[in-house]
Scaffold this motif. Structure first.
Motif, PDB file in Angstrom:
ATOM      1  N   PRO A  31     -16.661 -26.838   0.685  1.00 33.33           N
ATOM      2  CA  PRO A  31     -15.791 -28.013   0.785  1.00 33.33           C
ATOM      3  C   PRO A  31     -16.417 -29.130   1.610  1.00 33.33           C
ATOM      4  O   PRO A  31     -17.121 -28.885   2.584  1.00 33.33           O
ATOM      5  CB  PRO A  31     -14.542 -27.462   1.465  1.00 33.33           C
ATOM      6  CG  PRO A  31     -15.013 -26.278   2.235  1.00 33.33           C
ATOM      7  CD  PRO A  31     -16.130 -25.684   1.436  1.00 33.33           C
ATOM      8  N   ILE A  33     -14.987 -32.216   3.812  1.00 32.41           N
ATOM      9  CA  ILE A  33     -13.705 -32.599   4.404  1.00 32.41           C
ATOM     10  C   ILE A  33     -13.885 -33.885   5.201  1.00 32.41           C
ATOM     11  O   ILE A  33     -14.784 -33.988   6.046  1.00 32.41           O
ATOM     12  CB  ILE A  33     -13.176 -31.497   5.335  1.00 32.41           C
ATOM     13  CG1 ILE A  33     -13.082 -30.155   4.594  1.00 32.41           C
ATOM     14  CG2 ILE A  33     -11.811 -31.879   5.909  1.00 32.41           C
ATOM     15  CD1 ILE A  33     -12.767 -28.978   5.495  1.00 32.41           C
ATOM     16  N   TRP A  46     -14.530 -36.090  -1.531  1.00 29.43           N
ATOM     17  CA  TRP A  46     -14.099 -35.549  -0.249  1.00 29.43           C
ATOM     18  C   TRP A  46     -12.677 -35.006  -0.350  1.00 29.43           C
ATOM     19  O   TRP A  46     -11.833 -35.565  -1.052  1.00 29.43           O
ATOM     20  CB  TRP A  46     -14.098 -36.623   0.846  1.00 29.43           C
ATOM     21  CG  TRP A  46     -15.452 -37.096   1.284  1.00 29.43           C
ATOM     22  CD1 TRP A  46     -16.140 -38.172   0.814  1.00 29.43           C
ATOM     23  CD2 TRP A  46     -16.273 -36.511   2.297  1.00 29.43           C
ATOM     24  NE1 TRP A  46     -17.342 -38.315   1.457  1.00 29.43           N
ATOM     25  CE2 TRP A  46     -17.455 -37.298   2.388  1.00 29.43           C
ATOM     26  CE3 TRP A  46     -16.149 -35.409   3.141  1.00 29.43           C
ATOM     27  CZ2 TRP A  46     -18.475 -37.027   3.269  1.00 29.43           C
ATOM     28  CZ3 TRP A  46     -17.159 -35.137   4.026  1.00 29.43           C
ATOM     29  CH2 TRP A  46     -18.316 -35.928   4.090  1.00 29.43           C
ATOM     30  N   HIS A  47     -12.417 -33.934   0.397  1.00 31.43           N
ATOM     31  CA  HIS A  47     -11.032 -33.509   0.627  1.00 31.43           C
ATOM     32  C   HIS A  47     -10.535 -34.277   1.844  1.00 31.43           C
ATOM     33  O   HIS A  47     -11.038 -34.094   2.957  1.00 31.43           O
ATOM     34  CB  HIS A  47     -10.951 -32.000   0.888  1.00 31.43           C
ATOM     35  CG  HIS A  47      -9.606 -31.549   1.342  1.00 31.43           C
ATOM     36  ND1 HIS A  47      -8.507 -31.492   0.510  1.00 31.43           N
ATOM     37  CD2 HIS A  47      -9.164 -31.159   2.578  1.00 31.43           C
ATOM     38  CE1 HIS A  47      -7.457 -31.080   1.185  1.00 31.43           C
ATOM     39  NE2 HIS A  47      -7.831 -30.868   2.446  1.00 31.43           N
ATOM     40  N   GLU A  49      -8.209 -35.283   4.833  1.00 27.05           N
ATOM     41  CA  GLU A  49      -7.274 -34.604   5.737  1.00 27.05           C
ATOM     42  C   GLU A  49      -6.778 -35.600   6.777  1.00 27.05           C
ATOM     43  O   GLU A  49      -7.553 -36.196   7.521  1.00 27.05           O
ATOM     44  CB  GLU A  49      -7.978 -33.436   6.433  1.00 27.05           C
ATOM     45  CG  GLU A  49      -7.062 -32.522   7.221  1.00 27.05           C
ATOM     46  CD  GLU A  49      -6.150 -31.707   6.332  1.00 27.05           C
ATOM     47  OE1 GLU A  49      -4.989 -31.482   6.724  1.00 27.05           O
ATOM     48  OE2 GLU A  49      -6.608 -31.274   5.250  1.00 27.05           O
TER      49      GLU A  49
END
Length: 363
Positions: A31, A33, A46-47, A49
């Motif tokens: 992942p 992030i 991108w994840h 958050e």
């Protein structure tokens, strides 16, 4: 052994620039992030958050807090790769971690276009990207504590490969303390933090603008200049630093001497207490011996008196024995006289006639 859990992460707080996409994330098995305070931020690679900045009015230091210490969401990962938002990976992040974390828990790149750490301080001050007085204060403190770092090559912190260990965790916390106390420019404090935390950093020597793993946009030429006054300022700084170093060394020696004297005084006090205890024991032993001597003297006096009494009794007995001897001698003399008289009687004519008459009468 199961494969290490890995992640790539960055932080984008304060909305000061656009998020750089990472095409390698689309074909990566780990992942990517991005921690942000922008509720509208989206990404195809991108994840995203959402986080609350540590310092709402200081997005730079808030971002550094994520950079140095990570985020609770990263606690489940064994290995992480931090990249600044301006960095673009050209390979899968796993390829970077495989190389960078081989035989190391913490790896960064050398700053390829700064010769010395003091040049990085000057560049930050010249560019006006942090308060000059704070930068100079940090430089003075570091130069007094670790002058060897000032002439060494600085590190580039645009990429940080880290294994999740107690040592790297301690390093991250110490690094953040330096950033909160001094300049927010983390490259100024990373090496001092590593020294303070006793956390060795493996250094990769590549051009940090472009390598086999990444690309980084060129730096403004103004940041590379070395103003003419810098040499003069550096020369002027060396004298007070040398004086301060001598004073620190003298202070260290005096403190050491004080410690030694305190230890010696403590040792003498301990010996004095021991001597006092021994003296008290000796006094007690003397009193006990005196009591025993007095008892022995009294016993001796009683024994001498008994001896005199026994001697007197012996003398009396000797006198009695002598009297008895004399009496016995007198009795023996009397007995002998009686026997002589008896014998004389028995041999007399009258006694013989008497015996014959008795004999005749019995018949």
């Amino acid at each position: 052994m199961s494969a290490a859990r890995r992640a790539v992460y960055t932080a984008l707080l304060g909305g000061y620039e656009a998020l750089r996409e990472q095409p390698t994330a689309l074909r990566s098995g780990i992942p990517y992030i991005c921690f942000t305070d922008d509720p509208e931020l989206t990404s195809s690679t991108w994840h995203v958050e959402q986080v609350t900045p540590l310092f709402p009015h200081d997005p730079t230091r808030s971002s550094r807090e994520l950079k140095t210490g990570g985020h609770p969401l990263l606690a489940d990962f064994d290995e992480t790769l931090w990249i600044d938002n301006r960095v673009e990976l050209t390979v899968d992040a796993s390829d970077v971690l495989d190389v960078w974390l081989k035989d190391s828990d913490l790896t960064m790149m050398e700053h390829s276009f700064r010769e010395r750490l003091i040049d990085e301080f000057t560049a930050v001050a010249d560019a006006g990207i942090d308060a000059t007085d704070r930068v100079w204060e940090q430089l003075l403190h570091y130069a007094e504590q670790r002058p060897d770092l000032m002439d060494g090559k600085p590190l580039w912190t645009g990429m940080i490969a880290r294994r999740n260990t107690s040592t790297t965790g301690r390093f991250g916390r110490v690094w953040q303390h330096h950033i909160d106390r001094y300049s927010r420019r983390d490259q100024l404090s990373v090496q001092m933090a590593a020294a303070d935390a006793d956390s060795p950093i493996r250094v990769i020597r590549r051009d940090n603008r472009e390598s086999e793993w990444h690309r980084w946009p060129p730096v403004d030429e103004q940041l590379r200049r070395r103003p003419a006054y810098h040499s003069r300022w550096e020369d002027a700084l060396r004298a007070p630093l040398l004086t301060a170093a001598k004073l620190r060394e003298r202070n260290r020696r005096l403190e050491q001497r004080v410690f030694e004297l305190e230890d010696a005084a403590s040792a003498h006090e301990s010996r004095a207490v021991e001597a006092a205890e021994k003296l008290e024991h000796a006094k007690q032993a003397i009193r006990t011996a005196e009591d025993r001597a007095q008892a022995l003297h009294e016993d001796l006096a009683r024994t001498a008196d008994q001896l005199r009494q026994e001697q007197q009794r012996n003398a009396d007995l000797n006198h009695d024995v002598e009297d008895q001897r004399q009496t016995a001698s007198a009795l023996r003399d009397q007995l002998a006289a009686a026997r002589n008289e008896l014998n004389a009687l028995r041999s007399s004519r009258s006694f013989v006639l008497a015996r014959r008459l008795v004999h005749i009468l019995r018949r």
